[in-house]
Scaffold this active site. Structure first.
Site, PDB file in Angstrom:
ATOM      1  N   ASP A  28       0.934  -0.934   0.034  1.00 20.36           N
ATOM      2  CA  ASP A  28      -0.055   0.058   0.079  1.00 20.36           C
ATOM      3  C   ASP A  28       1.032   1.225   0.170  1.00 20.36           C
ATOM      4  O   ASP A  28       2.127   0.962   0.026  1.00 20.36           O
ATOM      5  CB  ASP A  28      -1.036   0.027   1.162  1.00 20.36           C
ATOM      6  CG  ASP A  28      -1.687   1.233   1.442  1.00 20.36           C
ATOM      7  OD1 ASP A  28      -2.539   1.525   0.266  1.00 20.36           O
ATOM      8  OD2 ASP A  28      -1.580   2.114   2.425  1.00 20.36           O
ATOM      9  N   SER A  29       0.383   2.445  -0.107  1.00 21.01           N
ATOM     10  CA  SER A  29       0.965   3.701  -0.199  1.00 21.01           C
ATOM     11  C   SER A  29       1.699   3.819   1.309  1.00 21.01           C
ATOM     12  O   SER A  29       2.568   4.551   1.562  1.00 21.01           O
ATOM     13  CB  SER A  29       0.077   4.848  -0.446  1.00 21.01           C
ATOM     14  OG  SER A  29      -0.860   4.704   0.789  1.00 21.01           O
ATOM     15  N   CYS A  91      -4.396  -1.361  -2.016  1.00 24.27           N
ATOM     16  CA  CYS A  91      -4.889  -0.028  -2.176  1.00 24.27           C
ATOM     17  C   CYS A  91      -5.539   0.276  -3.162  1.00 24.27           C
ATOM     18  O   CYS A  91      -5.262  -0.151  -4.359  1.00 24.27           O
ATOM     19  CB  CYS A  91      -3.214   0.668  -2.382  1.00 24.27           C
ATOM     20  SG  CYS A  91      -3.177   2.408  -2.872  1.00 24.27           S
ATOM     21  N   GLU A 170      -1.743   8.115   8.406  1.00 17.95           N
ATOM     22  CA  GLU A 170      -0.553   7.542   8.603  1.00 17.95           C
ATOM     23  C   GLU A 170       0.309   8.181   9.790  1.00 17.95           C
ATOM     24  O   GLU A 170       1.237   7.480  10.161  1.00 17.95           O
ATOM     25  CB  GLU A 170       0.425   8.315   7.341  1.00 17.95           C
ATOM     26  CG  GLU A 170       0.099   7.702   6.019  1.00 17.95           C
ATOM     27  CD  GLU A 170       0.605   6.466   5.887  1.00 17.95           C
ATOM     28  OE1 GLU A 170       1.992   6.109   6.034  1.00 17.95           O
ATOM     29  OE2 GLU A 170       0.023   5.446   5.506  1.00 17.95           O
ATOM     30  N   CYS A 202     -10.938   3.274   0.448  1.00 13.88           N
ATOM     31  CA  CYS A 202      -9.555   3.209   0.774  1.00 13.88           C
ATOM     32  C   CYS A 202      -9.175   2.561   1.784  1.00 13.88           C
ATOM     33  O   CYS A 202     -10.012   2.532   2.921  1.00 13.88           O
ATOM     34  CB  CYS A 202      -9.276   4.893   1.049  1.00 13.88           C
ATOM     35  SG  CYS A 202      -7.493   5.262   1.610  1.00 13.88           S
ATOM     36  N   HIS A 204      -6.964   2.609   4.197  1.00 16.49           N
ATOM     37  CA  HIS A 204      -6.655   3.370   5.474  1.00 16.49           C
ATOM     38  C   HIS A 204      -8.134   3.755   6.282  1.00 16.49           C
ATOM     39  O   HIS A 204      -7.765   3.698   7.390  1.00 16.49           O
ATOM     40  CB  HIS A 204      -5.968   4.843   5.120  1.00 16.49           C
ATOM     41  CG  HIS A 204      -4.533   4.718   4.816  1.00 16.49           C
ATOM     42  ND1 HIS A 204      -4.130   4.400   3.569  1.00 16.49           N
ATOM     43  CD2 HIS A 204      -3.691   5.417   5.297  1.00 16.49           C
ATOM     44  CE1 HIS A 204      -2.834   4.619   3.459  1.00 16.49           C
ATOM     45  NE2 HIS A 204      -2.477   5.102   4.506  1.00 16.49           N
TER      46      HIS A 204
END
Ligand code: DGL
Length: 280
Positions: A28-29, A91, A170, A202, A204
């Protein structure tokens, strides 16, 4: 905080033998793909899981296709060099922008993507009023447009971009005032549109699902597709033979950001203690 009523796209109990000796790579990012890692650990407890967080380059959601394709190729190449037999693009943004490039580059490797759960949302929504929370990149992509064309008819789909949200997650603090403000900002238009079902588009966002549930109201159904992705990964890896030497299931983590931060977050969010390295 009350537990949200999050629909995880109903799953039969996992077959704990699945994944014996298999090595599955995912990326993932940044930290978001940990929500997919969590589901994979439950569904394929016998697999070795290799996770990469490209945190130095997060968020992807506000970057261009070429950059994301380049990162996805480099990271997948690394996972394959570590013996991964299948790759999960954990992602939505990277799936929308780069999964076709990865499949072209490695046609022999099973590559699983993730996409917003519009199809289950339409099936579930009583009033056919659905909100989709995702990055600006995902919502602007041709892949999302096609997803809505194929599965979004007969429903009102309110696409709500969430710039800045993945970046805030994050930091690893899931109850910060800044996060609450962002969640409220992105929930308000969905409340106004009177949606009864909301898709977390998403990877996240499942980590702030309780905040969304509070902001949207207890009657709104929230959909996360991590379980469905884990089941799809089981299906595509069913024909693969496990590495003879990898009889010990384990999880390894790499990051382009801070290994200490990833280690801390993995332990706090997943109860996972794993070896964390810097991605070379
Ligand atoms: N977790 C990612 C997704 O599912 C990307 C978030 C970001 O880096 O913008 O879209």
């Amino acid at each position: 905080m009350t537990q949200p009523d999050i629909v995880t796209v109903a799953a039969p109990p996992p077959d704990t033998r699945l994944g014996d000796g298999l090595r599955i790579g995912l990326f993932d990012s940044g930290l978001g793909g940990l929500s997919v890692l969590r589901a994979l650990r439950q569904h394929m407890p016998q697999a070795q899981l290799l996770y990469i967080a490209d945190s130095a380059n997060a968020p992807y959601g506000e970057r261009d296709d070429a950059f994301i394709a380049e990162r996805s190729l480099a990271i997948s190449g690394f996972l394959l060099s570590q013996g991964a037999q299948a790759v999960v693009v954990a992602c939505n943004t990277a799936t929308a922008m780069a999964v076709h490039t990865l499949r072209q580059r490695w046609p022999e490797v099973p590559i699983v993507g993730v996409e917003p759960g519009v199809k289950p949302a339409v099936a579930l929504s009583a009033r056919k009023r659905i909100g989709v929370l995702a990055t600006p990149g995902t919502l602007a992509s041709g892949k999302f447009k096609r997803l809505i064309e194929s599965h979004g008819h007969d429903a009102l789909i309110v696409a709500q971009p969430c710039p800045g949200l993945a970046k805030e997650i994050e930091f690893g603090q899931l109850d910060s005032p800044a996060l609450r403000t962002l969640v409220e900002t992105f929930s308000a238009p969905l409340r106004q549109a009177e949606v009864d079902t909301v898709v977390l588009g998403c990877t996240h966002y499942p980590f702030v699902a309780p905040l969304f549930q509070q902001a949207l109201g207890p009657e709104v159904c929230i959909i996360d597709t991590a379980e469905a992705v884990a089941r799809q990964t089981q299906r595509v890896s069913a024909g693969l033979a496990g590495h003879a030497e990898s009889s010990q299931p384990s999880t390894r983590l790499w990051t382009t950001g801070s290994p200490a931060h990833l280690a801390q977050v993995a332990e706090r969010w997943l109860g996972l203690r794993a070896e964390v390295s810097t991605l070379p």
